[in-house]
Write a protein that holds these residues in place. Structure first.
Motif, short mmCIF file in Angstrom:
data_model
loop_
_atom_site.label_atom_id
_atom_site.label_comp_id
_atom_site.label_asym_id
_atom_site.label_seq_id
_atom_site.Cartn_x
_atom_site.Cartn_y
_atom_site.Cartn_z
N VAL A 43 38.47 63.00 71.57
CA VAL A 43 38.66 62.56 70.18
C VAL A 43 39.32 63.68 69.38
O VAL A 43 38.86 64.83 69.41
CB VAL A 43 37.30 62.20 69.53
CG1 VAL A 43 37.48 61.87 68.06
CG2 VAL A 43 36.68 61.01 70.26
N ALA A 44 40.40 63.35 68.70
CA ALA A 44 41.03 64.32 67.81
C ALA A 44 40.60 64.01 66.39
O ALA A 44 40.41 62.85 66.02
CB ALA A 44 42.55 64.23 67.92
N ILE A 45 40.42 65.06 65.62
CA ILE A 45 40.07 64.90 64.20
C ILE A 45 41.17 65.55 63.37
O ILE A 45 41.51 66.72 63.58
CB ILE A 45 38.70 65.55 63.91
CG1 ILE A 45 37.63 64.78 64.71
CG2 ILE A 45 38.40 65.53 62.41
CD1 ILE A 45 36.22 65.17 64.43
N VAL A 46 41.75 64.77 62.48
CA VAL A 46 42.74 65.33 61.56
C VAL A 46 42.26 65.05 60.13
O VAL A 46 41.47 64.14 59.91
CB VAL A 46 44.17 64.76 61.77
CG1 VAL A 46 44.69 65.06 63.15
CG2 VAL A 46 44.22 63.26 61.52
N GLY A 47 42.73 65.85 59.22
CA GLY A 47 42.33 65.66 57.83
C GLY A 47 42.90 66.78 57.00
O GLY A 47 43.28 67.81 57.55
N PRO A 48 42.95 66.59 55.68
CA PRO A 48 43.55 67.62 54.84
C PRO A 48 42.82 68.96 54.96
O PRO A 48 41.63 68.99 55.27
CB PRO A 48 43.40 67.06 53.42
CG PRO A 48 42.78 65.73 53.52
CD PRO A 48 42.42 65.45 54.93
N SER A 49 43.56 70.01 54.73
CA SER A 49 42.98 71.35 54.78
C SER A 49 41.83 71.44 53.79
O SER A 49 41.92 70.94 52.68
CB SER A 49 44.10 72.33 54.42
OG SER A 49 43.60 73.61 54.43
N GLY A 50 40.71 72.02 54.24
CA GLY A 50 39.55 72.19 53.35
C GLY A 50 38.65 70.98 53.25
O GLY A 50 37.71 70.96 52.47
N CYS A 51 38.91 69.94 54.07
CA CYS A 51 38.09 68.72 53.93
C CYS A 51 36.75 68.84 54.65
O CYS A 51 35.85 68.05 54.43
CB CYS A 51 38.85 67.48 54.40
SG CYS A 51 38.92 67.27 56.18
N GLY A 52 36.61 69.82 55.53
CA GLY A 52 35.31 70.01 56.18
C GLY A 52 35.34 69.89 57.69
O GLY A 52 34.28 69.78 58.32
#
Ligand SMILES: Nc1ncnc2c1ncn2[C@@H]1O[C@H](COP(=O)(O)OP(=O)(O)O)[C@@H](O)[C@H]1O
Ligand SMILES: [Mg+2]
Length: 267
Positions: A43-52
């Motif tokens: 599973v890859a997790i992507v998200g904006p910088s600083g989102c946790g």
């Protein structure tokens, strides 16, 4: 498929994390996050910088405690660092005074085993990541890509079921990154692991993972949960496949905060 294979390997339930900020209200980083990961899923997790994202991985690893909710691995709650999980960091985090082989052996030194066995396992993983001949090199004598190969071998040597990777290729140049992505695919084929892989590269996520979780800005919520349709072993030519391009667009658009339909795709 056996029942054991179907059971979630990892379950995140109502996970909440706040950081105190002096007189200010606390910073809510995770707020009731829920999801599950199957055994042997990548599973890859992507998200904006600083989102946790890093906070989430640290809690899964047991390095950090949650304020509410829990992480379960094989139905047992995670209460602290433990065998069965290992982390690979963006900054490699190698000991500069130890050779490549001794860095790989590090995690095994906590386990009761004869020194010869530790050496055998460490050598095996050093070779698995393509570092044959560099046993005695120190980190400063190795390129960034080689240092991260050591980081990966060190994590694998403890033979975790769950491998946590926090932007592991984020500090590498593009060519080295491409090489290590292919290495990662090969390792995933060879070693049965459940992998949680944080990346800021949408392409990397699609190329490597079975599934991609896209997190929203802080507090992180699940914005999207996408299955990657490509079979394994993966080939580089999938990067030009229309489905690859479509998924990349969908994720990019989500991260940008838009809500485009399929008709809005650039042609
Ligand atoms: N130990 C900490 N103390 C206070 N704030 C923290 C701590 N760790 C992370 N944060 C804050 O929590 C937020 C999420 O951080 P992080 O999980 O590192 O995000 P990401 O990995 O998605 O970029 C950021 O705003 C960061 O500044
Ligand atoms: Mg991070």
């Amino acid at each position: 498929m056996t029942a054991e294979r179907r059971a979630p390997k990892l379950r995140i339930e109502g996970l909440t994390k706040r950081f105190a900020r002096g007189g200010e209200p606390p910073l809510v980083v995770l707020d009731g996050l829920d999801f599950a990961i199957r055994n042997l899923e990548f599973v890859a997790i992507v998200g904006p910088s600083g989102c946790g994202k890093s906070t989430l991985l640290r809690i899964i690893d047991g390095l950090e405690a949650a304020d509410a909710g829990a992480v379960y691995i094989d139905s047992a709650p995670v209460c602290g660092p433990g065998a069965g999980r290992a982390m690979v960091f963006q900054s490699f985090d190698l000991f500069p005074w130890r050779t490549a082989l001794d860095n790989i052996a590090f995690g095994l030194e906590m386990l009761p085993m004869p020194a010869a066995e530790r050496l055998r396992i460490s050598r095996h993983y050093l070779e698995l990541v393509g570092l044959h001949g560099f046993e005695r090199s120190y980190p400063h004598q190795l390129s960034g890509g080689m240092q991260q190969r050591v980081g990966i071998a060190r994590a694998l040597a403890t033979r975790p079921d769950v491998l946590l990777m926090d932007e592991p290729f984020g500090a590498l140049d593009v060519q080295t990154r491409d090489l290590l992505q292919d290495e990662m695919l090969r390792i995933f084929e060879a070693e049965a692991k459940t992998i949680v892989f944080v990346t800021h590269s949408i392409e990397e996520a699609i190329y490597l993972a079975d599934r991609i979780i896209v997190l929203s800005a802080r507090p992180a919520r699940i914005g999207m949960d996408i299955r990657v349709p490509f079979p394994r072993p993966r080939r580089e030519n999938i990067k030009g496949h229309p489905d690859f391009v479509a998924i990349r667009w969908q994720i990019w658009n989500k991260l940008k905060g838009g809500d485009a339909g399929a008709d809005d795709q650039p042609r």
